[in-house]
Design an enzyme around this catalytic site. Structure first.
Site, PDB file in Angstrom:
ATOM      1  CG  ASP A 145      -1.967  -1.068   1.187  1.00 29.01           C
ATOM      2  OD1 ASP A 145      -2.448  -1.393   0.093  1.00 29.01           O
ATOM      3  OD2 ASP A 145      -2.320  -1.580   2.268  1.00 29.01           O
ATOM      4  CG  ASP A 179      -6.686  -1.590  -1.380  1.00 29.21           C
ATOM      5  OD1 ASP A 179      -6.923  -2.798  -1.555  1.00 29.21           O
ATOM      6  OD2 ASP A 179      -5.795  -1.180  -0.613  1.00 29.21           O
TER       7      ASP A 179
END
Length: 202
Positions: A145, A179
């Site tokens: 991320d 995401d």
């Protein structure tokens, strides 16, 4: 909308997702952060997580393996849903949404399945690929991320119930392109629900 166009969406999202993750993984170490264009509210902040989208985690020794296997079982179902929707000439809203969800799911699966054996550790160092010292095993890779948008950070007013006077940050989730694709796809299904699931008129 044709199946070819849907696949193009999936492939493009996957390329952007994986290129961005591999770049971050091989140029940053864990918790390294830079401000994009010098902006306080747009940062690249490298973290890894063992769990679901947006950093959520399934606890327990076998939680990571269970999540990866679950994803592997779900993705064929999403792929079939996409194929079936195109075959039945469903709404473009629905097909685009499913394409985004499918791309995002595959993107995070790639991290979970392969990254543990492809890359070495990112703590206090920049990882390299195929170094001979992998940080994990098959199906136990961590998801990369990096997108961080802390639009506001400070102490809340004292008069607010429960949270008054406490330090608060909005928006403090760190996420990736996969995401974002999943969230956008789900958002389309919610916001444009009637158009997405409208019966196709002959």
């Amino acid at each position: 909308m044709s199946l070819k166009k849907a696949y193009i969406i999936v492939v493009l999202i996957l390329l952007v997702d994986q290129i961005s993750k591999i770049y971050i993984k091989t140029h940053f170490f864990i918790n390294e952060e830079i401000k994009v264009f010098g902006l306080d509210w747009f940062r690249i902040h490298f973290i890894e997580n063992e769990g679901m989208a947006w950093g959520a985690v399934i606890p327990g020794e076998y939680g990571k393996l269970a999540l990866t296997l679950f994803r592997l079982l779900v993705v064929p179902g999403i792929a079939w849903w996409l194929w079936d929707s195109v075959k039945k000439k469903q709404s473009k809203y629905l097909i685009v949404a499913i394409s985004l969800i499918l791309a995002g799911a595959i993107g995070n699966i790639i991290d979970s399945v392969f990254y543990g054996v492809v890359f070495n550790d990112s703590y206090h160092q920049v990882a390299t690929a195929f170094s001979g010292d992998p940080y994990g095993t098959w199906f136990h890779g961590e998801v990369v991320d990096m997108l961080y948008f802390p639009f506001w950070e400070g102490n809340l007013p004292e008069w607010l119930p429960f949270w008054g006077g406490k330090h608060f940050s909005f928006f403090n989730a760190i996420f990736n392109i996969a995401d974002m694709a999943i969230s956008t796809g789900v958002g389309i299904l919610i916001v444009f629900n009637k158009r997405a699931f409208a019966n196709k008129k002959e």
